[in-house]
Design a protein around this motif. Structure first.
Motif, PDB file in Angstrom:
ATOM      1  N   TYR A   1      46.495  39.084   7.486  1.00 32.87           N
ATOM      2  CA  TYR A   1      45.298  39.889   8.253  1.00 32.87           C
ATOM      3  C   TYR A   1      44.144  40.298   7.349  1.00 32.87           C
ATOM      4  O   TYR A   1      44.646  40.580   6.077  1.00 32.87           O
ATOM      5  CB  TYR A   1      45.776  41.345   8.943  1.00 32.87           C
ATOM      6  CG  TYR A   1      47.162  41.071   9.920  1.00 32.87           C
ATOM      7  CD1 TYR A   1      48.281  40.931   9.308  1.00 32.87           C
ATOM      8  CD2 TYR A   1      47.007  40.879  11.206  1.00 32.87           C
ATOM      9  CE1 TYR A   1      49.577  40.812  10.141  1.00 32.87           C
ATOM     10  CE2 TYR A   1      48.206  40.700  11.810  1.00 32.87           C
ATOM     11  CZ  TYR A   1      49.519  40.615  11.351  1.00 32.87           C
ATOM     12  OH  TYR A   1      50.561  40.264  11.993  1.00 32.87           O
TER      13      TYR A   1
ATOM     14  N   GLY B   1      56.099  34.780  16.929  1.00 28.29           N
ATOM     15  CA  GLY B   1      55.891  35.215  18.383  1.00 28.29           C
ATOM     16  C   GLY B   1      55.532  36.594  18.538  1.00 28.29           C
ATOM     17  O   GLY B   1      54.578  37.019  17.969  1.00 28.29           O
ATOM     18  N   ARG B   2      56.351  37.001  19.469  1.00 24.03           N
ATOM     19  CA  ARG B   2      56.354  38.628  19.653  1.00 24.03           C
ATOM     20  C   ARG B   2      56.926  39.604  18.876  1.00 24.03           C
ATOM     21  O   ARG B   2      57.304  40.408  19.256  1.00 24.03           O
ATOM     22  CB  ARG B   2      56.470  38.865  20.953  1.00 24.03           C
ATOM     23  CG  ARG B   2      55.455  37.746  22.160  1.00 24.03           C
ATOM     24  CD  ARG B   2      55.741  38.139  23.431  1.00 24.03           C
ATOM     25  NE  ARG B   2      55.258  39.508  23.742  1.00 24.03           N
ATOM     26  CZ  ARG B   2      53.955  39.934  24.133  1.00 24.03           C
ATOM     27  NH1 ARG B   2      52.822  38.618  24.125  1.00 24.03           N
ATOM     28  NH2 ARG B   2      53.455  40.971  24.494  1.00 24.03           N
ATOM     29  N   GLY B   3      57.257  39.270  17.706  1.00 25.56           N
ATOM     30  CA  GLY B   3      58.016  40.168  16.888  1.00 25.56           C
ATOM     31  C   GLY B   3      57.064  41.457  16.433  1.00 25.56           C
ATOM     32  O   GLY B   3      56.122  41.633  16.545  1.00 25.56           O
ATOM     33  N   VAL B   4      57.870  42.260  16.091  1.00 20.63           N
ATOM     34  CA  VAL B   4      57.312  43.980  15.798  1.00 20.63           C
ATOM     35  C   VAL B   4      57.620  44.128  14.270  1.00 20.63           C
ATOM     36  O   VAL B   4      57.657  45.473  14.079  1.00 20.63           O
ATOM     37  CB  VAL B   4      57.886  44.980  16.892  1.00 20.63           C
ATOM     38  CG1 VAL B   4      57.617  44.387  18.226  1.00 20.63           C
ATOM     39  CG2 VAL B   4      59.603  45.092  16.479  1.00 20.63           C
ATOM     40  N   ASN B   5      57.434  43.272  13.471  1.00 13.74           N
ATOM     41  CA  ASN B   5      57.773  43.564  12.020  1.00 13.74           C
ATOM     42  C   ASN B   5      56.468  44.364  11.474  1.00 13.74           C
ATOM     43  O   ASN B   5      55.480  44.232  11.795  1.00 13.74           O
ATOM     44  CB  ASN B   5      57.997  42.483  11.219  1.00 13.74           C
ATOM     45  CG  ASN B   5      59.617  42.046  11.706  1.00 13.74           C
ATOM     46  OD1 ASN B   5      60.580  42.589  11.801  1.00 13.74           O
ATOM     47  ND2 ASN B   5      59.719  40.510  12.160  1.00 13.74           N
ATOM     48  N   GLU B   6      56.871  45.081  10.279  1.00 13.53           N
ATOM     49  CA  GLU B   6      55.821  45.968   9.901  1.00 13.53           C
ATOM     50  C   GLU B   6      54.719  45.113   9.089  1.00 13.53           C
ATOM     51  O   GLU B   6      55.027  44.145   8.380  1.00 13.53           O
ATOM     52  CB  GLU B   6      56.434  46.903   8.904  1.00 13.53           C
ATOM     53  CG  GLU B   6      57.472  47.901   9.631  1.00 13.53           C
ATOM     54  CD  GLU B   6      58.697  47.264   9.472  1.00 13.53           C
ATOM     55  OE1 GLU B   6      59.907  48.258   9.899  1.00 13.53           O
ATOM     56  OE2 GLU B   6      59.244  45.882   9.405  1.00 13.53           O
ATOM     57  N   GLN B   7      53.638  45.596   8.831  1.00 10.81           N
ATOM     58  CA  GLN B   7      52.763  44.812   8.108  1.00 10.81           C
ATOM     59  C   GLN B   7      52.553  45.614   6.504  1.00 10.81           C
ATOM     60  O   GLN B   7      52.822  46.710   6.572  1.00 10.81           O
ATOM     61  CB  GLN B   7      51.137  45.357   8.472  1.00 10.81           C
ATOM     62  CG  GLN B   7      51.129  44.140   9.845  1.00 10.81           C
ATOM     63  CD  GLN B   7      49.505  44.333  10.417  1.00 10.81           C
ATOM     64  OE1 GLN B   7      48.798  44.898   9.704  1.00 10.81           O
ATOM     65  NE2 GLN B   7      49.395  43.718  11.529  1.00 10.81           N
ATOM     66  N   PHE B   8      52.583  44.916   5.611  1.00 10.39           N
ATOM     67  CA  PHE B   8      52.416  45.276   4.325  1.00 10.39           C
ATOM     68  C   PHE B   8      50.899  45.050   3.470  1.00 10.39           C
ATOM     69  O   PHE B   8      50.551  43.909   3.819  1.00 10.39           O
ATOM     70  CB  PHE B   8      53.347  44.699   3.303  1.00 10.39           C
ATOM     71  CG  PHE B   8      54.818  44.914   3.891  1.00 10.39           C
ATOM     72  CD1 PHE B   8      55.449  44.122   4.932  1.00 10.39           C
ATOM     73  CD2 PHE B   8      55.479  46.257   3.395  1.00 10.39           C
ATOM     74  CE1 PHE B   8      56.828  44.613   5.277  1.00 10.39           C
ATOM     75  CE2 PHE B   8      56.974  46.413   3.901  1.00 10.39           C
ATOM     76  CZ  PHE B   8      57.487  45.693   4.753  1.00 10.39           C
TER      77      PHE B   8
ATOM     78  N   TYR C   1      42.534  37.569  11.727  1.00  7.36           N
ATOM     79  CA  TYR C   1      44.154  37.316  11.401  1.00  7.36           C
ATOM     80  C   TYR C   1      44.555  35.872  11.431  1.00  7.36           C
ATOM     81  O   TYR C   1      43.622  35.062  12.056  1.00  7.36           O
ATOM     82  CB  TYR C   1      44.735  38.197  12.562  1.00  7.36           C
ATOM     83  CG  TYR C   1      44.582  37.623  13.838  1.00  7.36           C
ATOM     84  CD1 TYR C   1      43.660  38.164  14.681  1.00  7.36           C
ATOM     85  CD2 TYR C   1      45.618  36.891  14.485  1.00  7.36           C
ATOM     86  CE1 TYR C   1      43.476  37.724  15.948  1.00  7.36           C
ATOM     87  CE2 TYR C   1      45.585  36.236  15.554  1.00  7.36           C
ATOM     88  CZ  TYR C   1      44.659  36.787  16.538  1.00  7.36           C
ATOM     89  OH  TYR C   1      44.426  36.272  17.613  1.00  7.36           O
TER      90      TYR C   1
ATOM     91  N   ALA D   1      52.420  35.609   8.969  1.00  6.43           N
ATOM     92  CA  ALA D   1      51.082  36.260   9.757  1.00  6.43           C
ATOM     93  C   ALA D   1      50.431  36.965   8.326  1.00  6.43           C
ATOM     94  O   ALA D   1      50.956  37.730   7.788  1.00  6.43           O
ATOM     95  CB  ALA D   1      51.412  37.450  10.823  1.00  6.43           C
TER      96      ALA D   1
ATOM     97  N   ASN E   1      48.142  34.254  12.368  1.00  5.93           N
ATOM     98  CA  ASN E   1      49.663  33.991  12.929  1.00  5.93           C
ATOM     99  C   ASN E   1      50.420  33.030  12.140  1.00  5.93           C
ATOM    100  O   ASN E   1      51.619  33.256  11.874  1.00  5.93           O
ATOM    101  CB  ASN E   1      49.705  33.745  14.312  1.00  5.93           C
ATOM    102  CG  ASN E   1      49.195  35.043  15.177  1.00  5.93           C
ATOM    103  OD1 ASN E   1      49.208  36.234  15.021  1.00  5.93           O
ATOM    104  ND2 ASN E   1      48.677  34.902  16.477  1.00  5.93           N
TER     105      ASN E   1
ATOM    106  N   SER F   1      56.335  37.972  11.360  1.00  7.08           N
ATOM    107  CA  SER F   1      56.447  38.163  12.920  1.00  7.08           C
ATOM    108  C   SER F   1      55.961  37.115  13.829  1.00  7.08           C
ATOM    109  O   SER F   1      54.904  36.951  14.230  1.00  7.08           O
ATOM    110  CB  SER F   1      55.432  39.405  13.296  1.00  7.08           C
ATOM    111  OG  SER F   1      54.032  39.204  12.871  1.00  7.08           O
TER     112      SER F   1
END
Lengths: 115, 112
Positions: A33, A98-105, A48, A31, A50, A96
């Motif tokens: 952004y 699917g519905r993952g919750v990993n951080e954005q860098f 964005y 993903a 995905n 991330s």
């Protein structure tokens, strides 16, 4: 390359000109952004993606377009720049599916001034 | 109303004190939150994430999440002048699962 790179670092642009901001990541994140950051308004999502081949509109997409031809690159294009697009632009990525919750860098940003 | 709200500050604390940064969020935001630090002229950098109700500690930083009150906070113990920055709270859109909503940030100054 380590992480996310953006180019140019800064740019002064005449109104009406076309401009592409470049973003490349080497983390193989699915993903990506684009945000703009303005004083008092914080970070606002422009577009964005995905995964490679797909894109979506964020909170403030008007006047901007993106493409995602491959995993690493996510350019942002201003077709005809206007002064209200003067801002600092940040590219970000996350791993991330699917519905993952990993951080954005975040990348280092591009400071754009439209006159 | 923004999906994630922060007090813009500025917040000033003396060196060595505890700095408390707060954030509230709407129903549109899921229960996963992130704190970013942003120095002037630089990009945001992740310092903490919290997914579960309660506290999460990492060194001098403690993130707190209260789902019932829709409230998330960041405590910085033994504040240092190098902690002076803007702190951004972010939460994830409940529908998409990976799009972030950011607060406008709280400016923190640690006075030596």
């Amino acid at each position: 390359i380590a992480g996310i790179t953006q180019a140019p670092t800064s740019q002064i642009l005449a109104a009406g000109r076309r401009m592409t901001l470049r973003c490349t990541q080497d983390m193989r994140h699915n993903a990506m952004y684009w945000y703009r950051q303005d004083l008092g308004l914080g970070l606002r999502l422009i577009h964005y993606s995905n995964t490679a081949g797909t894109t979506g509109k964020g909170e403030v997409p008007d006047g901007y377009s993106v493409s995602r031809a491959n995993t690493d690159d996510f350019p942002l294009t201003l077709a005809s720049a206007v002064p209200s697009q003067t801002s600092v632009y940040f590219c970000a990525s996350s791993d991330s599916w699917g519905r993952g919750v990993n951080e954005q860098f975040f990348g280092p940003g591009t400071r754009l001034t439209v006159l | 109303q923004k999906e994630v709200e922060q007090n813009s500050g500025p917040l000033s604390v003396p060196e060595g004190a505890i700095a408390s940064l707060n954030c509230t969020y709407s129903d549109r935001v899921s229960q996963s939150f992130f704190w970013y630090r942003q120095y002037s002229g630089k990009s945001p950098e992740l310092i903490m994430s919290i997914y579960s109700n309660g506290d999460k500690e990492d060194g001098r930083f403690t993130a707190q999440l209260n789902k019932a009150s829709q409230y998330v906070s960041l405590l910085i113990r033994d504040s240092q002048p190098s902690d002076s920055a803007t702190y951004l709270c972010a939460g994830i859109d409940s529908n998409t699962g990976n799009q972030f909503y950011f607060g406008t940030g709280t400016s923190l100054t640690v006075i030596p």
